[in-house]
Design a protein around this motif. Structure first.
Motif: not given
Ligand SMILES: Cc1cc2nc3c(=O)[nH]c(=O)nc-3n(C[C@H](O)[C@H](O)[C@H](O)COP(=O)(O)OP(=O)(O)OC[C@H]3O[C@@H](n4cnc5c(N)ncnc54)[C@H](O)[C@@H]3O)c2cc1C
Length: 272
Positions: A31, A35, A72, A100-101, A107, A179
């Motif tokens: 996520t 982007r 999530i 999102g995970t 991170f 949100k």
């Molecule tokens: C429109 C929008 C709204 C959002 N709203 C929120 C919100 O309200 N609250 C919130 O907390 N977040 C929000 N987010 C941020 C994000 O979506 C979440 O924090 C989500 O949990 C990130 O997880 P991901 O798996 O998509 O991460 P990724 O995009 O895959 O990775 C994000 C970072 O984490 C690292 N990473 C991922 N998994 C691991 C792992 N297992 N070990 C080590 N490093 C790792 C990646 O290398 C990268 O640096 C939002 C994002 C967007 C685009």
């Protein structure tokens, strides 16, 4: 710039690839990373993903282990994690929650990291894959090293199961409800015995570059009761040790001003 995506069978291979290449990032739900790709980020050129499963949620005694690839939305659907549902539903919209995970949330840069803040208050300990070996690392240490010398991939996070439904509390202050990105997030685990708090754990999101423990607040709550007199010292210490940012959501000054207000509402169970 073209991006190379490498898929490994194990976390060990993925951790090796990430450790050996400063321009590589581990891909969770994407996520944030996708982007960046779509916006033409030049900060990385390789994305590493693994097919080794990490979507299990396991209860072992007083602790629960959550796989790093648990989304999530999966948390919202898991009865054993009912205490986290309030935090999960305040993260992004349905598409962000579906992809999102948990690992990615650890991170996500401030003011994101709402779930990470909740996990920190629940004594979260990450299992980190570094090369062929795995080690446990308390989330406080992981956040302290994040973005500096931390090389490794999170496989899972183990958290404390709250003592009771009321012992774990979570508030997120945002301008867009439900949100929007956080002005401030507060999570607290407040076990009580005979009406007195013991071993309080209070964490803030968006009050520093990573989620942090509010240690002065925790100390001030020790042995106190959750009433106006009992929480007064904690409220006076609410902004101690914080380092919030000035960003598009709020100024650092505003975040410090509202911290005691929302901390009081959380501790006294008052409505927002
Ligand atoms: C429109 C929008 C709204 C959002 N709203 C929120 C919100 O309200 N609250 C919130 O907390 N977040 C929000 N987010 C941020 C994000 O979506 C979440 O924090 C989500 O949990 C990130 O997880 P991901 O798996 O998509 O991460 P990724 O995009 O895959 O990775 C994000 C970072 O984490 C690292 N990473 C991922 N998994 C691991 C792992 N297992 N070990 C080590 N490093 C790792 C990646 O290398 C990268 O640096 C939002 C994002 C967007 C685009």
């Amino acid at each position: 710039m073209p991006i190379t995506v490498k898929t490994t069978a194990t976390f060990a291979e993925a951790a090796d690839l990430v450790a050996g290449n400063r321009a590589a990032r581990f891909l969770g739900g994407g996520t944030l990373l996708m982007r960046d790709v779509n916006e033409g980020s030049v900060a990385f050129e390789t994305l590493v993903r693994t097919t080794e499963p990490a979507r299990a949620i396991r209860t072992a005694g007083s602790r629960i282990e959550i796989g790093a690839a648990v989304t999530i939305a999966q948390i919202q659907a898991e009865r054993d994690l009912a205490f986290l549902h309030g935090a999960a539903r305040l993260i992004g919209g349905p598409a962000v929650r579906a992809a999102g995970t948990v690992g990615g949330n650890l991170f996500a840069p401030s003011p994101y990291g709402d779930l990470a803040t909740a996990l920190l208050a629940l004594d979260g300990v990450a299992t980190l894959q570094q090369g062929a070996s795995r080690r446990e690392m308390p989330l406080g240490d992981l956040f302290a090293q994040r973005g500096r010398d931390l090389r490794g991939v999170v496989v899972s996070v183990s958290i404390l199961r709250p003592e009771s439904a009321d012992a774990f509390r979570f508030r997120k202050v945002s301008r867009v409800k439900p949100k929007g990105a956080a002005v401030l997030t507060i999570a607290a685990h407040l076990p009580t015995s005979g009406g007195r708090i013991g071993k309080a754990r209070v964490a803030y999101g968006a009050m520093a570059p990573t989620p942090i423990r509010a240690r002065a607040v925790e100390r001030a709550l020790e042995g106190r009761s959750l009433d106006r007199d009992g929480v007064a010292a904690a409220l006076a210490a609410a902004a101690e040790g914080t380092d919030p940012a000035d960003d598009a959501i709020a100024s650092a000054w505003y975040r410090r001003e509202v911290a005691p207000v929302y901390l009081r509402r959380l501790l006294l169970n008052e409505p927002d």
